[in-house]
Design a protein around this motif. Structure first.
Motif, mmCIF file in Angstrom:
data_model
loop_
_atom_site.group_PDB
_atom_site.id
_atom_site.type_symbol
_atom_site.label_atom_id
_atom_site.label_comp_id
_atom_site.label_asym_id
_atom_site.label_seq_id
_atom_site.Cartn_x
_atom_site.Cartn_y
_atom_site.Cartn_z
ATOM 1 N N HIS A 102 49.415 23.794 37.517
ATOM 2 C CA HIS A 102 51.564 23.846 37.719
ATOM 3 C C HIS A 102 51.885 22.927 36.330
ATOM 4 C CE1 HIS A 102 52.003 19.744 39.459
ATOM 5 N NE2 HIS A 102 52.928 20.321 39.024
ATOM 6 N N CYS A 159 55.483 21.578 35.087
ATOM 7 C CA CYS A 159 56.736 21.437 36.607
ATOM 8 C C CYS A 159 57.637 20.723 35.044
ATOM 9 C CB CYS A 159 56.420 20.587 37.443
ATOM 10 S SG CYS A 159 55.497 19.219 36.439
ATOM 11 N N GLN A 166 56.944 17.866 33.458
ATOM 12 C CA GLN A 166 55.345 17.851 32.322
ATOM 13 C C GLN A 166 55.964 17.821 30.802
ATOM 14 O OE1 GLN A 166 51.604 19.901 33.006
ATOM 15 N NE2 GLN A 166 52.487 19.873 35.331
ATOM 16 N N CYS A 171 52.897 13.727 37.213
ATOM 17 C CA CYS A 171 52.935 14.559 36.006
ATOM 18 C C CYS A 171 53.780 14.286 34.385
ATOM 19 C CB CYS A 171 53.653 15.969 36.519
ATOM 20 S SG CYS A 171 53.167 16.397 37.378
HETATM 21 ZN ZN LIG Z 1 54.081 18.611 38.305
#
Ligand SMILES: [Zn+2]
Ligand SMILES: [Zn+2]
Length: 196
Positions: free
Chosen positions: A18, A20, A23, A57
């Motif tokens: 994913h 997000c 990140q 992340c």
């Molecule tokens: Zn994430």
């Protein structure tokens, strides 16, 4: 979005399945942090030390963008539970801490007014906002100093209490004895071992 950012976000999201907002913050902070200490991304071999204030992340974003890795001793985590990182130029000593602007979530929405869901508006906004709106930049001095954190290869000591070897000058002196930090009380665990 420029090609470099696009490529880095692809690398970061591939680690997660994913993409997000954290990140995106990480990738952009990795690029902005190195630039703030006069380096291009990814960093030349061991040219910088990056200290992250959280894992997750965000950390992956900073890693892929900056090239900082634990294995080269160019990446450390001092877990303060914050989306923030400090970048030190090993040669010049210049050290800058970056954190998201306090109102960064609100600001991001302005860059993606067509997107209703806040999460997705932030995801997009963070990619296109100027760095100076995205982050605060603060010149800092590391404590302990950069030289001590990096230390020198080959240095070894032995803890007078547990006998374990200590590298990178992480030992402490207490009551005239050389101790590891754990034995000196700086511990992150307690032993469950039953002493007979
Ligand atoms: Zn994430
Ligand atoms: Zn010890």
């Amino acid at each position: 979005m420029n090609n470099q950012l696009h490529e880095l976000l692809k690398q970061s999201s591939a680690r997660h399945d994913h993409l997000c907002p954290r990140q995106v913050l990480g990738v952009r902070m990795g690029l902005a942090g190195l630039a703030a200490i006069g380096l291009e991304a990814p960093m030349p071999h061991k040219a910088a030390l990056v200290i992250l204030e959280t894992d997750g992340c965000f950390a992956d974003g900073v890693e892929v963008a900056s090239g900082a890795v634990v294995g080269h001793r160019t990446l450390r985590i001092v877990d303060q539970g914050k989306i923030a990182a400090t970048f030190a130029n090993v040669e010049s000593g210049q050290t800058v801490r970056l954190a998201p602007s306090l109102d960064v979530r609100q600001r991001a929405l302005k860059y993606a007014p067509e997107i209703k869901k806040k999460y997705y508006a932030q995801l997009k906004g963070y990619q296109i906002m100027p760095e100076t709106e995205l982050f605060t930049f603060q010149e800092v001095k590391l404590e302990p100093a950069l030289k001590l954190i990096i230390s020198r290869p080959g240095l070894k000591a032995k803890c007078a209490n547990c006998g374990e070897e200590i590298i990178n000058e992480r030992q402490v002196c207490a009551e005239g004895k050389v101790l590891c930090r754990t034995c000196a009380g700086e511990r992150y665990y307690n032993s469950l071992e039953i002493t007979l």
